[in-house]
Scaffold this motif. Structure first.
Motif, PDB file in Angstrom:
ATOM      1  N   ARG A 195       0.845  -1.182   0.000  1.00  0.00           N
ATOM      2  CA  ARG A 195       0.000   0.000   0.000  1.00  0.00           C
ATOM      3  C   ARG A 195       0.889   1.244   0.000  1.00  0.00           C
ATOM      4  O   ARG A 195       1.920   1.277   0.660  1.00  0.00           O
ATOM      5  CB  ARG A 195      -0.904   0.011   1.226  1.00  0.00           C
ATOM      6  CG  ARG A 195      -2.099  -0.928   1.109  1.00  0.00           C
ATOM      7  CD  ARG A 195      -3.069  -0.480   0.028  1.00  0.00           C
ATOM      8  NE  ARG A 195      -3.648   0.820   0.305  1.00  0.00           N
ATOM      9  CZ  ARG A 195      -4.802   0.998   0.931  1.00  0.00           C
ATOM     10  NH1 ARG A 195      -5.483  -0.037   1.357  1.00  0.00           N
ATOM     11  NH2 ARG A 195      -5.275   2.219   1.132  1.00  0.00           N
ATOM     12  N   CYS A 196       0.475   2.257  -0.718  1.00  0.00           N
ATOM     13  CA  CYS A 196       1.258   3.493  -0.805  1.00  0.00           C
ATOM     14  C   CYS A 196       1.492   4.092   0.571  1.00  0.00           C
ATOM     15  O   CYS A 196       2.578   4.586   0.876  1.00  0.00           O
ATOM     16  CB  CYS A 196       0.554   4.495  -1.712  1.00  0.00           C
ATOM     17  SG  CYS A 196       0.553   4.042  -3.476  1.00  0.00           S
ATOM     18  N   ARG A 197       0.491   4.025   1.427  1.00  0.00           N
ATOM     19  CA  ARG A 197       0.613   4.633   2.753  1.00  0.00           C
ATOM     20  C   ARG A 197       1.558   3.853   3.659  1.00  0.00           C
ATOM     21  O   ARG A 197       1.994   4.357   4.694  1.00  0.00           O
ATOM     22  CB  ARG A 197      -0.761   4.727   3.411  1.00  0.00           C
ATOM     23  CG  ARG A 197      -1.424   3.395   3.697  1.00  0.00           C
ATOM     24  CD  ARG A 197      -2.838   3.593   4.160  1.00  0.00           C
ATOM     25  NE  ARG A 197      -3.495   2.331   4.461  1.00  0.00           N
ATOM     26  CZ  ARG A 197      -4.823   2.185   4.527  1.00  0.00           C
ATOM     27  NH1 ARG A 197      -5.606   3.224   4.328  1.00  0.00           N
ATOM     28  NH2 ARG A 197      -5.366   1.022   4.805  1.00  0.00           N
ATOM     29  N   CYS A 208      -2.670   2.103  -4.533  1.00  0.00           N
ATOM     30  CA  CYS A 208      -3.297   3.353  -4.078  1.00  0.00           C
ATOM     31  C   CYS A 208      -4.805   3.155  -3.961  1.00  0.00           C
ATOM     32  O   CYS A 208      -5.413   2.430  -4.756  1.00  0.00           O
ATOM     33  CB  CYS A 208      -2.995   4.460  -5.087  1.00  0.00           C
ATOM     34  SG  CYS A 208      -3.657   6.080  -4.659  1.00  0.00           S
ATOM     35  N   ALA A 253      -0.478   2.856  -8.472  1.00  0.00           N
ATOM     36  CA  ALA A 253       0.093   4.160  -8.827  1.00  0.00           C
ATOM     37  C   ALA A 253       1.554   3.971  -9.202  1.00  0.00           C
ATOM     38  O   ALA A 253       2.259   3.147  -8.613  1.00  0.00           O
ATOM     39  CB  ALA A 253      -0.021   5.120  -7.639  1.00  0.00           C
ATOM     40  N   LYS A 256       4.680   6.616  -5.273  1.00  0.00           N
ATOM     41  CA  LYS A 256       3.958   6.991  -4.061  1.00  0.00           C
ATOM     42  C   LYS A 256       3.497   8.449  -4.125  1.00  0.00           C
ATOM     43  O   LYS A 256       2.432   8.793  -3.605  1.00  0.00           O
ATOM     44  CB  LYS A 256       4.855   6.787  -2.834  1.00  0.00           C
ATOM     45  CG  LYS A 256       4.176   7.133  -1.518  1.00  0.00           C
ATOM     46  CD  LYS A 256       5.044   6.760  -0.327  1.00  0.00           C
ATOM     47  CE  LYS A 256       4.332   7.121   0.979  1.00  0.00           C
ATOM     48  NZ  LYS A 256       5.053   6.659   2.163  1.00  0.00           N
ATOM     49  N   CYS A 259      -0.019   9.349  -5.104  1.00  0.00           N
ATOM     50  CA  CYS A 259      -1.102   8.895  -4.232  1.00  0.00           C
ATOM     51  C   CYS A 259      -0.990   9.614  -2.897  1.00  0.00           C
ATOM     52  O   CYS A 259      -1.034   9.000  -1.828  1.00  0.00           O
ATOM     53  CB  CYS A 259      -1.017   7.381  -4.052  1.00  0.00           C
ATOM     54  SG  CYS A 259      -2.392   6.638  -3.146  1.00  0.00           S
ATOM     55  N   ASP A 262      -3.489   9.192   0.168  1.00  0.00           N
ATOM     56  CA  ASP A 262      -3.618   7.894   0.838  1.00  0.00           C
ATOM     57  C   ASP A 262      -2.541   7.694   1.897  1.00  0.00           C
ATOM     58  O   ASP A 262      -2.236   6.582   2.291  1.00  0.00           O
ATOM     59  CB  ASP A 262      -3.554   6.767  -0.210  1.00  0.00           C
ATOM     60  CG  ASP A 262      -4.112   5.443   0.328  1.00  0.00           C
ATOM     61  OD1 ASP A 262      -4.897   5.495   1.290  1.00  0.00           O
ATOM     62  OD2 ASP A 262      -3.755   4.397  -0.200  1.00  0.00           O
TER      63      ASP A 262
END
Length: 263
Positions: A195-197, A208, A253, A256, A259, A262
């Motif tokens: 996950r981007c986050r 994303c 995405a 990073k 996005c 996020d």
């Protein structure tokens, strides 16, 4: 400055278009802010367009092509100047359209509003619709799915995303070959990426998630029963049912930094 200029232009464009909209709906979001939706039906093309400007500056368009049973969501997201991003992003998400989730363009064209300034509340809140998008559609060949793809998604330089199962179903109903439309590799499968986050590497692709909510839309017709002049029981259309639905689009995405929301 670019961020502000884009925001003002989008706001002015939205306000101008609202004055010519067929239906204007004021909806209060969870934050207590009023979001103004415009809904326009085109019975000749058999399409419906729903558009609104969010309080965060994002511009959301939901476009329904009833003939092709295709639904296109185009979302403009403003850049985050404090994070070094000043350019807006435009994404398009193409999904299969289910006819029982929105009234027809003909029924939509007949709706009238007695009080356009009233705050509307939907009767039903649908469960969140989650779309894991593992394909990218080629803009120049998107007309195979719908003749409207190019015009709606031409500014979506960050990608036109779709789900393979949706494209298979849509293409089968249209007797088309969806393979010619897409770029398909394992690199586009969200589950194959962090996950981007959650990733600290800003230079690699990541999964994303972009969420939005359609706060009010006519999701069905209501029918009442009565008697005709001969005493027979008949049913007739006597109103609409309204719903709210939130959507989650999960896609890959390129970076990073593509996005930022996020995090």
């Amino acid at each position: 400055m670019a961020h502000l200029h884009f925001c003002i232009c989008m706001l002015l464009a939205a306000l101008v278009s609202y004055t010519t909209a067929q239906l204007i709906v004021n909806v209060r979001n969870k934050g207590g802010e009023t979001v103004v939706e415009k809904i326009l039906a085109n019975t000749t093309a058999d399409t419906v367009t729903l558009e609104f400007l969010n309080s965060d500056g994002s511009l959301v368009t939901q476009f329904i092509d009833f003939k092709s049973e295709v639904q296109i969501f185009r979302i403009y997201v403003l850049g985050e100047e404090e994070l070094g991003s000043t350019k807006p992003q435009a994404m398009c998400f193409i999904t299969r359209f289910l006819r029982n989730d929105f009234i027809s363009s003909d029924a939509m064209s007949k709706l009238r509003q007695k009080n356009p300034t009233a705050i509307r509340t939907p009767e039903e809140e649908k469960e969140m619709s989650i779309h894991s998008l593992d394909l990218m559609v080629n803009l120049d060949k998107g007309h195979v799915l719908s003749p409207h793809v190019f015009n709606i998604c031409s500014e979506a330089t960050d990608g036109i995303f779709a789900q393979e199962t949706d494209l298979r179903t849509i293409s089968k109903s249209l007797a088309k070959d969806y393979i010619t439309l897409i770029s398909s590799t394992s690199e586009l499968v969200p589950s194959k990426h962090p996950r981007c986050r959650d990733t600290s590497d800003i230079g690699r692709p990541c999964a994303c998630e972009l969420r939005t909510c359609i706060g009010w839309y006519p999701c069905g017709l209501k029918y009442c029963h009565g008697k005709d002049t001969g005493g027979r029981v008949v049913s007739y259309r006597c109103g609409i049912k309204t719903c709210k639905r939130c959507l989650s689009f999960v896609y890959v995405a390129k970076l990073k930094t593509k996005c930022l929301w996020d995090f």
